[in-house]
Design an enzyme around this catalytic site. Sequence first.
Site, PDB file in Angstrom:
ATOM      1  N   GLU A   1      22.351  23.977  48.599  1.00 58.90           N
ATOM      2  CA  GLU A   1      21.552  22.755  48.661  1.00 58.90           C
ATOM      3  C   GLU A   1      21.978  21.766  47.592  1.00 58.90           C
ATOM      4  O   GLU A   1      22.536  22.140  46.561  1.00 58.90           O
ATOM      5  CB  GLU A   1      20.037  23.026  48.586  1.00 58.90           C
ATOM      6  CG  GLU A   1      19.527  23.552  47.286  1.00 58.90           C
ATOM      7  CD  GLU A   1      17.990  23.677  47.248  1.00 58.90           C
ATOM      8  OE1 GLU A   1      17.293  22.795  47.776  1.00 58.90           O
ATOM      9  OE2 GLU A   1      17.509  24.658  46.674  1.00 58.90           O
TER      10      GLU A   1
ATOM     11  N   GLN B   1      21.022  30.892  58.857  1.00 59.09           N
ATOM     12  CA  GLN B   1      22.345  31.012  58.226  1.00 59.09           C
ATOM     13  C   GLN B   1      22.700  32.488  58.080  1.00 59.09           C
ATOM     14  O   GLN B   1      21.807  33.331  57.970  1.00 59.09           O
ATOM     15  CB  GLN B   1      22.298  30.403  56.804  1.00 59.09           C
ATOM     16  CG  GLN B   1      21.869  28.956  56.774  1.00 59.09           C
ATOM     17  CD  GLN B   1      21.738  28.412  55.356  1.00 59.09           C
ATOM     18  OE1 GLN B   1      21.415  29.156  54.422  1.00 59.09           O
ATOM     19  NE2 GLN B   1      21.976  27.116  55.203  1.00 59.09           N
TER      20      GLN B   1
ATOM     21  N   LYS C   1      14.977  29.685  57.150  1.00 59.59           N
ATOM     22  CA  LYS C   1      14.157  28.872  56.235  1.00 59.59           C
ATOM     23  C   LYS C   1      13.750  27.583  56.915  1.00 59.59           C
ATOM     24  O   LYS C   1      14.423  27.138  57.850  1.00 59.59           O
ATOM     25  CB  LYS C   1      14.931  28.585  54.952  1.00 59.59           C
ATOM     26  CG  LYS C   1      16.280  27.910  55.128  1.00 59.59           C
ATOM     27  CD  LYS C   1      17.012  27.747  53.784  1.00 59.59           C
ATOM     28  CE  LYS C   1      18.429  28.300  53.869  1.00 59.59           C
ATOM     29  NZ  LYS C   1      19.220  28.104  52.642  1.00 59.59           N
TER      30      LYS C   1
ATOM     31  N   GLU D   1      20.165  19.120  45.332  1.00 61.21           N
ATOM     32  CA  GLU D   1      18.788  18.819  44.924  1.00 61.21           C
ATOM     33  C   GLU D   1      18.740  17.486  44.193  1.00 61.21           C
ATOM     34  O   GLU D   1      19.176  17.385  43.041  1.00 61.21           O
ATOM     35  CB  GLU D   1      18.305  19.936  43.992  1.00 61.21           C
ATOM     36  CG  GLU D   1      17.192  20.768  44.571  1.00 61.21           C
ATOM     37  CD  GLU D   1      15.875  20.020  44.623  1.00 61.21           C
ATOM     38  OE1 GLU D   1      15.857  18.792  44.388  1.00 61.21           O
ATOM     39  OE2 GLU D   1      14.859  20.649  44.897  1.00 61.21           O
TER      40      GLU D   1
ATOM     41  N   ARG E   1       7.879  35.605  51.677  1.00 64.17           N
ATOM     42  CA  ARG E   1       6.983  35.637  50.514  1.00 64.17           C
ATOM     43  C   ARG E   1       6.827  34.217  49.991  1.00 64.17           C
ATOM     44  O   ARG E   1       7.720  33.404  50.122  1.00 64.17           O
ATOM     45  CB  ARG E   1       7.584  36.498  49.393  1.00 64.17           C
ATOM     46  CG  ARG E   1       7.410  37.984  49.621  1.00 64.17           C
ATOM     47  CD  ARG E   1       8.041  38.773  48.512  1.00 64.17           C
ATOM     48  NE  ARG E   1       7.546  38.337  47.194  1.00 64.17           N
ATOM     49  CZ  ARG E   1       7.930  38.907  46.052  1.00 64.17           C
ATOM     50  NH1 ARG E   1       8.787  39.905  46.065  1.00 64.17           N
ATOM     51  NH2 ARG E   1       7.455  38.474  44.903  1.00 64.17           N
TER      52      ARG E   1
ATOM     53  N   ARG F   1      21.390  18.122  41.176  1.00 62.02           N
ATOM     54  CA  ARG F   1      21.745  19.523  40.981  1.00 62.02           C
ATOM     55  C   ARG F   1      22.414  20.019  42.257  1.00 62.02           C
ATOM     56  O   ARG F   1      21.831  19.920  43.334  1.00 62.02           O
ATOM     57  CB  ARG F   1      20.513  20.371  40.675  1.00 62.02           C
ATOM     58  CG  ARG F   1      20.891  21.746  40.077  1.00 62.02           C
ATOM     59  CD  ARG F   1      19.679  22.622  39.880  1.00 62.02           C
ATOM     60  NE  ARG F   1      19.280  23.229  41.135  1.00 62.02           N
ATOM     61  CZ  ARG F   1      18.033  23.625  41.422  1.00 62.02           C
ATOM     62  NH1 ARG F   1      17.058  23.471  40.560  1.00 62.02           N
ATOM     63  NH2 ARG F   1      17.768  24.166  42.594  1.00 62.02           N
TER      64      ARG F   1
ATOM     65  N   LYS G   1      16.122  19.277  54.403  1.00 64.45           N
ATOM     66  CA  LYS G   1      17.478  19.805  54.283  1.00 64.45           C
ATOM     67  C   LYS G   1      18.381  19.437  55.453  1.00 64.45           C
ATOM     68  O   LYS G   1      19.563  19.792  55.462  1.00 64.45           O
ATOM     69  CB  LYS G   1      17.455  21.326  54.092  1.00 64.45           C
ATOM     70  CG  LYS G   1      16.937  21.759  52.720  1.00 64.45           C
ATOM     71  CD  LYS G   1      17.169  23.245  52.474  1.00 64.45           C
ATOM     72  CE  LYS G   1      16.768  23.671  51.074  1.00 64.45           C
ATOM     73  NZ  LYS G   1      15.311  23.797  50.873  1.00 64.45           N
TER      74      LYS G   1
END
Length: 283
Positions: free
Chosen positions: A255, A159, A123, A257, A197, A240, A88
């Site tokens: 994002e 973020q 992330k 994709e 998770r 996407r 990313k």
Amino acid sequence: MTIAFVTSSAHGAFDADLPLLVAAAEARGAGGEIVVWDDPSIDWTGYEVVVVRSCWDYLSRRDEFLAWAASVPHLHNDVDVLTWNTDKSYLRQLEAAGVPIIETRWDVAPGDDIGDHAEWVVKPTISAGSKDTARWGTRDEVWEHSASLVAAGRSSMTQPYISSVDDEGETAMLHFSGSFSHAIRKGPLLERGEGVRQDRDSRESITPRTPTPAQLEVSEHAIATACEAIGLDRPPLYARVDLVTAADGSPLLIELELAEPSVFLPCSDGAAERFVDAALARA
Ligand SMILES: Nc1ncnc2c1ncn2[C@@H]1O[C@H](COP(=O)(O)OP(=O)(O)O)[C@@H](O)[C@H]1O
Ligand SMILES: [Mg+2]
């Protein structure tokens, strides 16, 4: 003429787009085969077009996956796109070109400025399916999560948590060969207080959505900028563009994709045919 739609051994059964793609290929008088990227028995030269779809086990084997991609003829999206897009940090290039992204700090260390926000998201730069991703309400939790990713040899992104996601969700814009096909709403994924998770599943919260002119404009800008950054002379077969809404109502890219996005074909009449027509045009 046969198109290979490529998945992984563990994920083919969960990819709702695959059966629609095979049916659409057959309806066009072509063959459509679902194949597994690391199956050694496949002769990749036997297909006119090879389309990456749900190779979702690449995360722990990215080098192996990219080496495979480099070896396959007629691959879409191709290895250059997959290499650029599976980390990313490409968001930095899009931001530099004026694409509005979520304010992002990279590799935050304990004590670093993380802005004045009610909540944050941390992330890894290489991730999918919100793995190793979490929403936090205190600076200490943010610093610790980011530092633990960095200590594990990974890069991290920090973020602000974009609060409109809780009600409005995010908007995924599907483009095939640069032409807009359809859009969907994806519900929120990160719960307050839940921490990291590995088992989140966004598939149940998908509904069709009509995009705004501003969303269409940002999507096209993001795709055009990616083409320039990668050096493509035409838009990728599939893209996407995932957008959220800023406090002032404007779209922000979460994002882009171009590697292995679900394209949510069941949500839009004719979407599988549009995808397959775009794929056949590459042959
Ligand atoms: N800054 C953010 N604000 C609100 N929600 C976020 C933010 N970043 C991520 N999310 C949530 O986490 C999910 C996964 O994050 P994303 O950046 O899309 O990575 P990936 O889908 O590759 O795991 C998003 O679909 C969204 O629900
Ligand atoms: Mg996402």
